[in-house]
Design a protein around this motif. Sequence first.
Motif, PDB file in Angstrom:
ATOM      1  N   VAL A   1       0.852  -1.191   0.000  1.00 42.24           N
ATOM      2  CA  VAL A   1       0.000   0.000   0.000  1.00 42.24           C
ATOM      3  C   VAL A   1       0.885   1.237   0.000  1.00 42.24           C
ATOM      4  CG1 VAL A   1      -1.708   1.313   1.308  1.00 42.24           C
ATOM      5  CG2 VAL A   1      -1.896  -1.175   1.141  1.00 42.24           C
ATOM      6  N   LEU A   2       0.569   2.196  -0.863  1.00 39.85           N
ATOM      7  CA  LEU A   2       1.322   3.449  -0.948  1.00 39.85           C
ATOM      8  C   LEU A   2       0.421   4.597  -0.521  1.00 39.85           C
ATOM      9  CD1 LEU A   2       3.845   5.047  -1.858  1.00 39.85           C
ATOM     10  CD2 LEU A   2       2.793   5.202  -4.129  1.00 39.85           C
ATOM     11  N   LEU A   3       0.864   5.322   0.515  1.00 37.78           N
ATOM     12  CA  LEU A   3       0.162   6.527   0.962  1.00 37.78           C
ATOM     13  C   LEU A   3       0.904   7.748   0.429  1.00 37.78           C
ATOM     14  CD1 LEU A   3      -0.569   5.627   4.712  1.00 37.78           C
ATOM     15  CD2 LEU A   3      -2.059   5.298   2.727  1.00 37.78           C
ATOM     16  N   VAL A   4       0.150   8.719  -0.086  1.00 31.60           N
ATOM     17  CA  VAL A   4       0.729   9.938  -0.653  1.00 31.60           C
ATOM     18  C   VAL A   4       0.265  11.129   0.184  1.00 31.60           C
ATOM     19  CG1 VAL A   4       0.930  11.373  -2.723  1.00 31.60           C
ATOM     20  CG2 VAL A   4       0.693   8.889  -2.939  1.00 31.60           C
ATOM     21  N   ASP A   5       1.207  11.978   0.553  1.00 33.29           N
ATOM     22  CA  ASP A   5       0.886  13.137   1.390  1.00 33.29           C
ATOM     23  C   ASP A   5      -0.107  14.057   0.681  1.00 33.29           C
ATOM     24  OD1 ASP A   5       0.891  14.888   3.446  1.00 33.29           O
ATOM     25  OD2 ASP A   5       2.862  15.775   3.007  1.00 33.29           O
ATOM     26  N   GLY A   6      -1.153  14.438   1.414  1.00 33.41           N
ATOM     27  CA  GLY A   6      -2.144  15.357   0.854  1.00 33.41           C
ATOM     28  C   GLY A   6      -3.313  14.672   0.183  1.00 33.41           C
ATOM     29  N   HIS A   7      -3.377  13.338   0.215  1.00 35.68           N
ATOM     30  CA  HIS A   7      -4.452  12.609  -0.464  1.00 35.68           C
ATOM     31  C   HIS A   7      -5.084  11.603   0.495  1.00 35.68           C
ATOM     32  CE1 HIS A   7      -3.610  14.047  -4.575  1.00 35.68           C
ATOM     33  NE2 HIS A   7      -2.364  14.167  -4.102  1.00 35.68           N
ATOM     34  N   ALA A   8      -6.383  11.538   0.452  1.00 39.44           N
ATOM     35  CA  ALA A   8      -7.123  10.577   1.274  1.00 39.44           C
ATOM     36  C   ALA A   8      -7.365   9.296   0.504  1.00 39.44           C
ATOM     37  CB  ALA A   8      -8.444  11.187   1.715  1.00 39.44           C
ATOM     38  N   THR A   9      -6.494   8.991  -0.439  1.00 43.72           N
ATOM     39  CA  THR A   9      -6.600   7.787  -1.261  1.00 43.72           C
ATOM     40  C   THR A   9      -5.282   7.020  -1.195  1.00 43.72           C
ATOM     41  OG1 THR A   9      -8.145   8.859  -2.770  1.00 43.72           O
ATOM     42  CG2 THR A   9      -7.031   6.890  -3.579  1.00 43.72           C
ATOM     43  N   ALA A  10      -5.387   5.713  -1.051  1.00 43.22           N
ATOM     44  CA  ALA A  10      -4.201   4.851  -1.034  1.00 43.22           C
ATOM     45  C   ALA A  10      -4.137   4.051  -2.324  1.00 43.22           C
ATOM     46  CB  ALA A  10      -4.248   3.904   0.172  1.00 43.22           C
ATOM     47  N   LEU A  11      -2.921   3.805  -2.789  1.00 46.96           N
ATOM     48  CA  LEU A  11      -2.710   2.985  -3.987  1.00 46.96           C
ATOM     49  C   LEU A  11      -2.283   1.590  -3.547  1.00 46.96           C
ATOM     50  CD1 LEU A  11      -0.782   5.513  -6.283  1.00 46.96           C
ATOM     51  CD2 LEU A  11      -3.222   4.928  -6.326  1.00 46.96           C
ATOM     52  N   ILE A  12      -3.053   0.578  -3.964  1.00 46.83           N
ATOM     53  CA  ILE A  12      -2.751  -0.820  -3.618  1.00 46.83           C
ATOM     54  C   ILE A  12      -2.033  -1.457  -4.802  1.00 46.83           C
ATOM     55  CG2 ILE A  12      -3.721  -3.044  -2.985  1.00 46.83           C
ATOM     56  CD1 ILE A  12      -6.103  -1.552  -1.786  1.00 46.83           C
ATOM     57  N   ASN A  13      -0.782  -1.841  -4.585  1.00 47.33           N
ATOM     58  CA  ASN A  13       0.042  -2.401  -5.660  1.00 47.33           C
ATOM     59  C   ASN A  13       0.107  -3.921  -5.513  1.00 47.33           C
ATOM     60  OD1 ASN A  13       1.368   0.304  -6.648  1.00 47.33           O
ATOM     61  ND2 ASN A  13       1.512   0.309  -4.419  1.00 47.33           N
ATOM     62  N   GLY A  14      -0.215  -4.604  -6.576  1.00 49.88           N
ATOM     63  CA  GLY A  14      -0.138  -6.066  -6.562  1.00 49.88           C
ATOM     64  C   GLY A  14       1.308  -6.525  -6.549  1.00 49.88           C
ATOM     65  N   SER A  15       1.804  -6.921  -5.398  1.00 47.03           N
ATOM     66  CA  SER A  15       3.206  -7.346  -5.291  1.00 47.03           C
ATOM     67  C   SER A  15       3.330  -8.589  -4.431  1.00 47.03           C
ATOM     68  CB  SER A  15       4.046  -6.205  -4.702  1.00 47.03           C
ATOM     69  OG  SER A  15       3.544  -5.838  -3.423  1.00 47.03           O
ATOM     70  N   ARG A  16       2.305  -9.438  -4.454  1.00 47.97           N
ATOM     71  CA  ARG A  16       2.344 -10.632  -3.612  1.00 47.97           C
ATOM     72  C   ARG A  16       3.452 -11.576  -4.081  1.00 47.97           C
ATOM     73  NH1 ARG A  16      -4.118 -12.087  -2.894  1.00 47.97           N
ATOM     74  NH2 ARG A  16      -4.801  -9.955  -2.432  1.00 47.97           N
ATOM     75  N   GLY A  17       4.164 -12.098  -3.123  1.00 47.17           N
ATOM     76  CA  GLY A  17       5.227 -13.041  -3.448  1.00 47.17           C
ATOM     77  C   GLY A  17       5.737 -13.716  -2.194  1.00 47.17           C
ATOM     78  N   TRP A  18       5.584 -15.011  -2.117  1.00 50.31           N
ATOM     79  CA  TRP A  18       6.075 -15.749  -0.948  1.00 50.31           C
ATOM     80  C   TRP A  18       6.523 -17.119  -1.417  1.00 50.31           C
ATOM     81  CZ3 TRP A  18       0.976 -13.711  -0.815  1.00 50.31           C
ATOM     82  CH2 TRP A  18      -0.003 -14.567  -1.298  1.00 50.31           C
ATOM     83  N   GLU A  19       7.225 -17.797  -0.496  1.00 44.18           N
ATOM     84  CA  GLU A  19       7.720 -19.130  -0.803  1.00 44.18           C
ATOM     85  C   GLU A  19       6.547 -20.099  -0.884  1.00 44.18           C
ATOM     86  OE1 GLU A  19      10.777 -19.866  -1.521  1.00 44.18           O
ATOM     87  OE2 GLU A  19      11.445 -17.811  -1.193  1.00 44.18           O
ATOM     88  N   SER A  20       6.537 -20.923  -1.911  1.00 42.85           N
ATOM     89  CA  SER A  20       5.457 -21.892  -2.066  1.00 42.85           C
ATOM     90  C   SER A  20       6.004 -23.181  -2.666  1.00 42.85           C
ATOM     91  CB  SER A  20       4.343 -21.331  -2.961  1.00 42.85           C
ATOM     92  OG  SER A  20       4.850 -21.059  -4.244  1.00 42.85           O
ATOM     93  N   ARG A  21       5.216 -24.224  -2.507  1.00 44.75           N
ATOM     94  CA  ARG A  21       5.614 -25.522  -3.034  1.00 44.75           C
ATOM     95  C   ARG A  21       5.452 -25.549  -4.545  1.00 44.75           C
ATOM     96  NH1 ARG A  21       2.651 -30.354  -3.613  1.00 44.75           N
ATOM     97  NH2 ARG A  21       0.788 -29.267  -2.839  1.00 44.75           N
ATOM     98  N   SER A  22       6.366 -26.198  -5.227  1.00 43.69           N
ATOM     99  CA  SER A  22       6.261 -26.292  -6.678  1.00 43.69           C
ATOM    100  C   SER A  22       5.201 -27.312  -7.067  1.00 43.69           C
ATOM    101  CB  SER A  22       7.618 -26.692  -7.268  1.00 43.69           C
ATOM    102  OG  SER A  22       8.009 -27.952  -6.754  1.00 43.69           O
ATOM    103  N   ILE A  23       4.781 -27.227  -8.301  1.00 46.27           N
ATOM    104  CA  ILE A  23       3.742 -28.138  -8.797  1.00 46.27           C
ATOM    105  C   ILE A  23       4.347 -29.529  -8.974  1.00 46.27           C
ATOM    106  CG2 ILE A  23       2.182 -28.606 -10.708  1.00 46.27           C
ATOM    107  CD1 ILE A  23       2.061 -25.597 -11.177  1.00 46.27           C
TER     108      ILE A  23
END
Length: 537
Positions: A145-167
């Motif tokens: 989540v990115l908060l910008v000074d002076g704005h009541a709106t947040a930008l949600i950036n898709g950056s999910r990434g974690w360790e997971s089992r391979s197929i």
Amino acid sequence: MAFINNLKRLKRRRKDRNRDGDGQKTSADSSQNLYLDTDIESNLKYLKEIFQGCSDVVFREFLFAQKEQIKLVLIYIDGMTSKSQVSDQIMRALALEVPMAADKDLITKTNALHFIKMRGLCVHQVNETQKVEDVVDAVLSGDTVLLVDGHATALINGSRGWESRSIEESPTEGVVRGPRESFVETIRTNTSLIRRKIKSPSLKIEMLKLGEVTKTDIALVYIKGIVNEGLVKEVKKRISGIKIDGVLESGYIEELIADSPYSPFPTVSHTERPDRVAAYLLEGRVAILVDGTPIVLLVPSFFVETIQTPDDYYERSPIVAPVRLLRLFALVIVLTLPSLYIAIVSYHQEMLPTPLLLSIAAQREAVPFPVFVETLLMEVAFEIIREAGIRLPRSVGQAVSIVAALIVGEAAVRAGMVAASTVIVVALTAMTSFTVYYYASMSLRLLRFPMMGLAASLGLFGLIVGIIVIVVHLASLRSFGVPYLAPFAPVIPGDLKDTLVRVPWWSMRRRPLFAGQNNPQREVSEMKPKPPQPRKR
């Protein structure tokens, strides 16, 4: 008087407990229906209060490259986001590499948010929100989540990434012929496996959240135009009625949406094979995926699926029929062989050939237990060994279970505790239970114990009574309103083509009636292969 004082004290405790419960609820839901403020310091202070004690939540404050008076704050969870994406595509881009704007596009606090969203972020997915609840959910889901000074709106950036089992290959649903891949614990990987097999915009994937605390991602998957819309509404209705603190596996949902929760027979199918899910979706069913588990639920479910495997649809149809009949025979053995053995040895010895009867009598001469107790002990011992083999490490579990079964069986016979014929019956029953998938045979393995009790009490009459009760119970079951014994009861002649036998693919022109009645046509007619006509001379 003392009794009245105790009652008053108990009443005060209940009031205090209710007051504490309301306070906890207010604290937990404090972020609901609240909106961000234009003051970034106020937003930052409030979010830090919410995540107080969460050492894995990172608040990264820095200045905007093009306008140092503009303060930015990144919020994410360490370990759930892609660090390279956050560092290179968000922080580096905003703090060092933001392209210069034209003179007419001078960056101010007023247009900073729009400029950053359109030209500053190099991520694949950006959403806006003004609600604090959405910000909290996004951070906990692994987004940045990115908060910008002076704005009541947040930008949600898709950056999910974690360790997971391979197929990998499915450990519980192996096949001889067919794809080897199976689902994993990441829901987006699982939906992509299904999308790879059904490349159609009609494949709909609706995301939901379940669990007041866990906020688990749930995906409803179906093919619009094939599925019955009423079935989709019913699935959504049952899932929306779930109010629980956490969903850690699809089994939670299975028990909460099944039609007959006390029945030993599963009225909700489950699998970890993408090809099986795709095949059922093409029949008009609905799949339910849960984040954190490779097991996918499928509704509605039918009893005939017990003897069906993915191999049946990849092999030629003449080979499939005898194999399915063999599996059905194996299921009958699993359910009835121990009880049939008890009934014949206890009450109906005249049904055995004389040499066999004398042999069994000689084996049981030194056994101190009646045949029912003897068989029950061996069945329980084998179930214990089977359960221990599952829990042991995979590399030694199978070997230990085989050795334990051989040693226990041999030692029991030598000690005169059981007859050799009883060991043969128990071993044959156990082996036949492996001809179908583990979860499919569990209900019949469980029911064989009361069947043994009936056979020990009433002989073959008790065995027949038990079978009748089971059949009546199966006929009464429903899976999302669909008869569980379909297409046998009620009889649907058109759907019998994929039950005990499977007709060739060119002959299965219509989908199953109860599942795909919205669009019954599966393929065109006249697809039967024919040899070329001889040339006329």
